[in-house]
Write a protein that holds these residues in place. Structure first.
Motif: not given
Length: 976
Positions: A196-197, A199, A201, A228, A232, A235-238
């Motif tokens: 999760r850290q 990114g 999901r 997901w 949230e 930008r926190s998701i890669r």
């Protein structure tokens, strides 16, 4: 508790015991599905479904290593590159415009950016539909059917379960994701501890699906913390794992991907195959149509060292006023390379790569014109599905009626554009067809710029459907069990690069020894039998071969442990005492290891091969002018030959005072086909009622009249290639060969065995009946006609023999405990002398039959020295061939023979090229007796199959061993 898994698959057995329930077409006209679990004639499952694992489907280490690993790499090499082309805006092979139109997985906003997504690594999670099919070399092959008909995401998520509601260990899912992100995107290990850290999901598939059964179902528990949340920040998701169509993604997700701020897993363009509107529409008529779009991307492959891929594509038959193919449909593949079971290739070779000739596809599918067929071709329409340019079903070959085939041929001959795929039926368990939905996880490597397969991906799951009326929404579910048995894994790892003469020869030899323990029911295998399983030089002993294994291995210490394991499974003693210098006393050799037997053997073959019986192919007499011109007479001689055999047996029965006990009769039937072969006089006379086909049967009674052992041959002969084919100077006539070796050498063995078996019966020594069966129509174009008829009658339980007075004798209650098929037993291979094969079919029962043959061979060899000391043979050399059938070769020494036991997957087994394959497929325990087949020699299917190529010492010895084997099998209690 409701039934599930294997219980549902096996419910209702036996399934085929009634008239017409188990028709068997010629394999050259319709290759049937392999039947696993319970064979049609079998009474129990093999391997038995595990009561502790009712949802498991075992996949061997060899299937994984020799088929899936190279096969996945081959497919990824084609597909990932094609998808990269799609993503970069270039033409992509197999992805024609018709598949992309109105496709929710490739909407305008995505297609317009093709070539402008530089961060894309083209990761694919392609859910592929596989099943095992049978090819014309008798090989069971994992075969690609295309994309999963269960939708784009289900196979991936099902791979994290092992049974309904039972998940794999919780760390396996996150572990796979970590390996993926590390391998593809080079994420450091320390970052991947917390997915999760980093990114990562997951987004579910959504509810807007073309079919409700595509729903992914409950996701595994490990995904919950990674789902997901729309609240949230984007930008926190890669990395976002989703199988949702791109057009249905939240707008913020789509924008982030196109901006290069987010990686979508898998590449969204890789899912277009499940959004192709024409095939979704066609699914209403053809339940598995969704498999097809992905299959189009793959080139045909029959390479035995990988996955089988049937040909598919579009056929353009140009005619005035009919449209050109254009770029809306594709790929266009208008030709096809035929293969057949008589081809002179090795089973571990890629036959298609060796074939130069390509035939027009329309002719391959429908033509019965003799020049189109050649000597070994047949129309293949039963093994193909065809649809129109508008994706409307035209022909579903495996389920088509003859009139539907004719209608399809007429429409296609008018010209146009037609889609197709060759369809070799998926494996069956009872009445259910099974598919394995397995994800191919691959990506385009930035380091090598080559497609790379990611190993240890989720293995998916299997679905079973009713074979006639599949309901895709209610499958029977199983899960793959990829076996990791230590000695098997070691055999693959240790000898991967061994300097073998044939591919994987050392690994396969180890496998044979390991498998033999299963075939004996877990009991130790006699060393002499184990030696005959190996493909090694004749002079090399089992101990010597085992001792050399560490020297061939990449890890000698590990190889020594493997050798210890192999030796633990061997014994030189046991009930059979097969390791003794002098095995048990023979039952029949006092009558066959004699000069009188040799002389009778020679003269009987000569009578059958070079006497008055000339036109001995079931298709005789072919009606074209060139054949008619070359015929000595213009009638078929099989009728007279059959009468000759019946009269012979009736006289032998009478002479042994067994007329009220033994019987000789025929099994008559009509030659029926889906196609018109009126160029064949034999076929036409069947249709018009002027003649019929028949197997000849002799029943010799034993104490138990409910069991029987069969000794069989075929009494027809093949057409001569050197008279027909232009290359060797032929002119085109279809003329039957004399058939001295193929197959009067075997017919004679049955004839000479009859008085021996009758005497054993008269003395009360036979525990069960012995049937001598002369099968008709093994050769082309009849193609195992008699074997198919007899197998069908055995499975359906309606076998009746017609006696001399027209009375029917019911044999339907007799259970066949074994069958020996003899085919070509009298030509000693000049390049590898004194070898013959005993090739068992599938299962322990067939292996036991081969064991009896092995013991018979051991007994023969143990007595050879003493026999050759007799005055009539002392000092004699080898037998010499005699081109004159009236001149019996001089007395020679009895040969010491090497009887090799060649298991079904042995590349040297030629069971597939005989009637034996038909019986084995049906579940009748079977063993083939055949010489050491030489694919390069003259004297096979040509004008030299005469007495000039008969080796009397060798052939009479093999015949004697076959007779001894049948006697043993009819006296011994089956089982190790």
């Amino acid at each position: 508790m409701p039934k599930s898994g294997w219980e549902l698959l096996l419910a209702g057995a036996p399934w085929f015991q009634d008239d017409g329930k188990f028709p068997i077409a010629a394999y050259s006209e319709f290759i049937p599905p392999p039947r696993l679990g319970i064979k049609p004639y079998s009474k129990k499952a093999s391997p038995e479904p595990m009561s502790q694992d009712p949802h498991g489907w075992q996949v061997t280490e060899y299937e994984e290593a020799f088929e899936f690993r190279p096969g996945f790499q081959h497919l990824a090499g084609q597909w990932v590159k094609a998808l990269e082309h799609l993503g970069s805006g270039r033409p992509a092979h197999g992805i024609a415009r018709g598949k992309l139109t109105d496709n929710p997985y490739w909407p305008t906003e995505l297609s317009e950016r093709a070539g402008a997504i530089p961060h894309e690594h083209y990761v694919v999670f392609l859910p592929l539909a596989f099943s095992r099919t049978q090819d014309d070399k008798g090989r069971l092959r994992w075969t690609l059917f295309g994309g999963s008909e269960q939708g784009p995401g289900k196979a991936f998520w099902k791979g994290f379960f092992t049974a309904p509601g039972r998940e794999v260990p919780e760390d396996q899912g996150p572990g796979f994701i970590r390996r993926l992100l590390s391998t593809v995107y080079r994420e450091p290990a320390e970052k991947l501890v917390d997915l999760r850290q980093v990114g990562f999901r997951i987004l579910d598939q959504g509810d807007n699906l073309p079919f409700s059964f595509w729903r992914e179902g409950p996701l595994p528990a490990w995904t919950r913390s990674l789902l997901w949340n729309s609240r949230e920040p984007i930008r926190s998701i890669r990395y976002l794992l989703t199988f949702r169509p791109f057009s249905q993604l939240p707008e913020s997700i789509g924008k982030a991907y196109l901006a290069g701020d987010l990686h979508l897993l898998p590449f969204p363009g890789s899912l277009v195959f499940w959004g192709a509107k024409p095939y979704l529409q066609m699914q209403k008529e053809m339940p598995f149509a969704v498999q097809i779009p992905l299959l189009h991307m793959a080139a045909r492959s029959e390479n035995p060292h990988g996955l089988r891929v049937p040909q598919s594509g579009w056929l353009h038959e140009p005619k005035p006023g009919k449209p050109e193919p254009g770029d809306h449909h594709g790929p266009v593949r208008n030709t096809y390379k035929r293969s057949h079971r008589w081809a002179r290739v090795l089973r571990d070779e890629d036959e298609i790569a060796l074939i130069q000739r390509e035939d027009k596809l329309l002719h391959v599918l429908f033509s019965t014109i003799p020049d189109d067929l050649g000597l070994y071709g047949k129309p293949m329409a039963r093994n193909v599905q065809i649809w129109t340019q508008d994706c409307e079903r035209l022909l579903d070959g495996p389920n088509a009626r003859p009139e539907e085939i004719k209608q399809a041929a007429r429409l296609m001959e008018q010209g146009g554009l037609f889609g197709y795929r060759f369809q070799f039926p998926a494996m069956r368990v009872g009445c259910h067809q099974l598919y394995w939905h397995r994800p191919l996880v691959a990506f385009m490597s930035r380091q090598t710029n080559q497609p790379t397969v990611l190993p240890t991906a989720p293995a998916g799951w299997l679905t079973g459907y009713d074979g006639k009326n599949p309901d895709l929404s209610r499958p029977i579910e199983l899960w793959p069990r990829l076996l990791r048995r230590e000695p098997y894994v070691a055999s693959l790892h240790l000898f991967e690069h061994a300097p073998d003469h044939r591919p994987h020869q050392t690994s396969r030899n180890v496998r044979r020894l390991l498998d033999s323990r299963f075939l004996t029911g877990g009991k130790p295998v006699p060393q002499s039998l184990a030696r005959q399983l190996l493909h090694v030089p004749k002079h090399e002993t089992l101990d010597a071969w085992l001792d050399c294994l560490p020297d061939k291995a990449r890890d000698p210490d590990l190889a020594r442990l493997l050798v210890e394991k192999l030796r633990e499974g061997l014994t030189s003693n046991g009930r059979s005492q097969a390791g003794r210098r002098r095995p048990a006393k023979s039952l029949t050799y006092d009558q066959t290891a004699r000069r009188e037997f040799e002389v009778d053997y020679w003269r009987t073959i000569a009578t059958l091969a070079e006497g008055k019986y000339l036109n001995k192919n079931n298709a005789d007499c072919v009606r074209d002018s060139i054949t008619q011109k070359h015929l000595c007479h213009h009638h078929r001689d099989l009728e007279m030959l059959g009468d000759y055999l019946l009269n012979y047996y009736r006289q032998v029965i009478k002479s042994h005072r067994m007329s009220n006990k033994a019987l000789a009769g025929e099994l008559p039937f009509r030659w029926d086909t889906d196609f018109d072969f009126s160029w064949s006089g034999g076929w036409l006379n069947n249709q018009e009622g002027h003649t019929h086909e028949r197997n000849i049967i002799v029943v010799i009674p034993g104490r138990n009249r409910r069991r029987a052992v069969i000794m069989a041959d075929h009494y027809d002969t093949a057409y001569m290639e050197d008279h027909y084919e232009k290359a060797p100077g032929g002119k085109g006539p279809r003329l039957a060969a004399s058939g001295a070796d193929d197959n009067h050498s075997a017919t004679t063995a049955l004839m000479l065995g009859a008085p021996i078996f009758l005497e054993l019966s008269r003395k009360g020594k036979l525990a069960c009946d012995i049937w001598l069966v002369h099968l008709t129509g093994e050769e082309f174009p009849a193609d195992c006609l008699g074997a198919r008829h007899l197998s069908q009658r055995l499975v359906e339980g309606n076998l009746k023999v017609t006696l001399e007075n027209g009375r029917l004798h019911d044999l339907s209650k007799v259970r066949i405990q074994g069958l020996y098929v003899l085919d070509m037993v009298a030509h000693n291979n000049d390049h590898d002398l004194d070898v013959f094969q005993m090739a068992p079919g599938a299962g322990p029962e067939s292996f036991w039959l081969a064991y009896q043959s092995h013991l018979a061979t051991e007994t023969w060899n143990a007595n050879v020295v003493a026999w050759n000391r007799q005055p009539s043979r002392r000092g004699k050399g080898r037998s010499k061939r005699s081109p004159d059938g009236s001149k019996v070769p001089e007395v020679a020494q009895h040969p010491f023979l090497h009887g090799e036991v060649r298991l079904p997957y042995d590349p040297r087994s030629t069971l597939y090229n005989t009637d034996g394959q038909i019986f084995s497929d049906a579940g009748v325990p079977a063993v083939l007796f055949m010489e050491n087949y030489d694919i390069t020699r003259t004297g096979y299917h040509d004008s030299h199959d005469t007495m000039e190529n008969i080796d009397l010492d060798y052939g009479s010895a093999v015949a004697a061993i076959a007779i001894e084997s049948v006697a043993r099998a009819a006296i011994e209690k089956p089982g190790f």
